[in-house]
Enzyme design. Sequence first.
Site, PDB file in Angstrom:
ATOM      1  N   ASN A   9       1.023  -1.082   0.070  1.00 33.08           N
ATOM      2  CA  ASN A   9      -0.231   0.271  -0.085  1.00 33.08           C
ATOM      3  C   ASN A   9       0.501   0.989  -0.258  1.00 33.08           C
ATOM      4  OD1 ASN A   9      -1.688   1.944   0.247  1.00 33.08           O
ATOM      5  ND2 ASN A   9      -2.338   1.581   2.765  1.00 33.08           N
ATOM      6  N   LYS A  11       0.934   4.126  -0.090  1.00 29.00           N
ATOM      7  CA  LYS A  11      -0.366   5.370   0.570  1.00 29.00           C
ATOM      8  C   LYS A  11      -0.032   6.583  -0.742  1.00 29.00           C
ATOM      9  CE  LYS A  11      -0.083   2.896   4.812  1.00 29.00           C
ATOM     10  NZ  LYS A  11      -0.077   2.878   6.483  1.00 29.00           N
ATOM     11  N   HIS A  95      -9.167   1.063   5.176  1.00 28.98           N
ATOM     12  CA  HIS A  95      -8.312   1.037   5.926  1.00 28.98           C
ATOM     13  C   HIS A  95      -8.228   1.810   7.412  1.00 28.98           C
ATOM     14  CE1 HIS A  95      -3.622   2.033   6.786  1.00 28.98           C
ATOM     15  NE2 HIS A  95      -3.628   1.173   5.941  1.00 28.98           N
ATOM     16  N   GLU A  97      -6.579   4.344   8.425  1.00 24.65           N
ATOM     17  CA  GLU A  97      -6.106   5.777   7.891  1.00 24.65           C
ATOM     18  C   GLU A  97      -7.507   6.458   7.533  1.00 24.65           C
ATOM     19  OE1 GLU A  97      -3.050   5.375   6.129  1.00 24.65           O
ATOM     20  OE2 GLU A  97      -2.158   4.661   7.195  1.00 24.65           O
ATOM     21  N   GLU A 167      -4.610  -4.915  10.795  1.00 24.46           N
ATOM     22  CA  GLU A 167      -3.603  -3.678  10.503  1.00 24.46           C
ATOM     23  C   GLU A 167      -4.130  -2.933  12.281  1.00 24.46           C
ATOM     24  OE1 GLU A 167      -1.668  -2.243   7.061  1.00 24.46           O
ATOM     25  OE2 GLU A 167      -3.885  -1.225   7.383  1.00 24.46           O
ATOM     26  N   GLY A 173       2.947   2.605  10.697  1.00 26.51           N
ATOM     27  CA  GLY A 173       4.120   3.718  10.712  1.00 26.51           C
ATOM     28  C   GLY A 173       4.383   4.232  11.919  1.00 26.51           C
ATOM     29  N   SER A 213       4.007  -2.309  10.395  1.00 21.78           N
ATOM     30  CA  SER A 213       5.770  -2.199  10.654  1.00 21.78           C
ATOM     31  C   SER A 213       5.628  -2.905  10.370  1.00 21.78           C
ATOM     32  CB  SER A 213       6.021  -1.270  12.097  1.00 21.78           C
ATOM     33  OG  SER A 213       5.392  -0.146  12.215  1.00 21.78           O
ATOM     34  N   GLY A 235       4.964   1.620   4.262  1.00 20.63           N
ATOM     35  CA  GLY A 235       6.749   2.268   4.193  1.00 20.63           C
ATOM     36  C   GLY A 235       7.440   1.182   3.562  1.00 20.63           C
TER      37      GLY A 235
HETATM   38  P1  13P Z   1       3.180   0.601   7.450  1.00 19.42           P
HETATM   39  O1  13P Z   1       3.929  -0.826   6.619  1.00 19.42           O
HETATM   40  O2  13P Z   1       3.901   1.296   7.034  1.00 19.42           O
HETATM   41  O3  13P Z   1       2.719   0.159   8.888  1.00 19.42           O
HETATM   42  O4  13P Z   1       1.827   0.602   6.775  1.00 19.42           O
HETATM   43  C1  13P Z   1       0.698  -0.079   7.335  1.00 19.42           C
HETATM   44  C2  13P Z   1      -0.170  -0.286   6.623  1.00 19.42           C
HETATM   45  O5  13P Z   1      -0.952   0.215   6.945  1.00 19.42           O
HETATM   46  C3  13P Z   1      -0.623  -1.078   5.424  1.00 19.42           C
HETATM   47  O6  13P Z   1      -1.416  -1.166   4.656  1.00 19.42           O
END
Ligand code: 13P
Length: 250
Positions: A9, A11, A95, A97, A167, A173, A213, A235
């Site tokens: 992802n 983002k 998600h 977010e 998640e 993150g 992460s 990330g």
């Molecule tokens: P990170 O791997 O950056 O923690 O993000 C995870 C995520 O939200 C994937 O959708």
Amino acid sequence: MRTQIVAGNWKMNNTFSEGVDLINELVEKFDAVKEVQLIIAPPFILTNEAAKALKYKTIGLAGQNCSNQSHGAYTGDISASMLKSAGANYVILGHSERRAYYHETDQIINEKIKLGLKNDLIPIICCGEVLKEREENKHFEIVAKQINGMLKEISPEDFINIIIAYEPVWAIGTGKTATPDQAQEIHQFIRETIKNIYDSDIANNLSILYGGSCKPSNAKELFANPDVDGGLIGGASLNADEFIEISKSF
Ligand code: 13P
């Protein structure tokens, strides 16, 4: 045998040309990966470019979201049918977010899932608790509520096309990862929840991805768990080598 999946992802990262470079690098290096379904979810502006580049490779292509409306006057939104027509075959929905910043509820996510399925997109649906909920030991309750809400009126025939991503928001993150035991415990619980909604065959065939992460240094121990079928990577998916390295961690 469940499908093992590593999905990236991206983002809201990369300009158009940086994104194209990353797609091309992935296409070039992809042959190193076997027996794992790799999926990338670039921003919408890259969907069609990615579809063209991925055409002869078996890398899946996802949108990061879609509208809960089929079409019309919804400025700034992208519909499931638009995504499909641009070449996507998956869509990430719900998600954390989107839930946190755009106030998406399980009801809204449920509407998106239905539109995704109707347009022949495989929904990757997300669930997970925030830190406070984990500290209060409410994570099972929260995740069950999200899953039941998102899957309202989704038939077994439709559900077999869905992927679930767990998640924990406190791990996204932050560099803080769920321990392999924490991941296994809740993934097992998710499978049990699906068994209760549908049946054990459907639950056993479901791919459940861990996200938060996840990186080359911890993917192996996370993926070694019987109920962890891969990862949804944020990330680390922005670096082709790291992303490919994660996909070799089964
Ligand atoms: P990170 O791997 O950056 O923690 O993000 C995870 C995520 O939200 C994937 O959708």
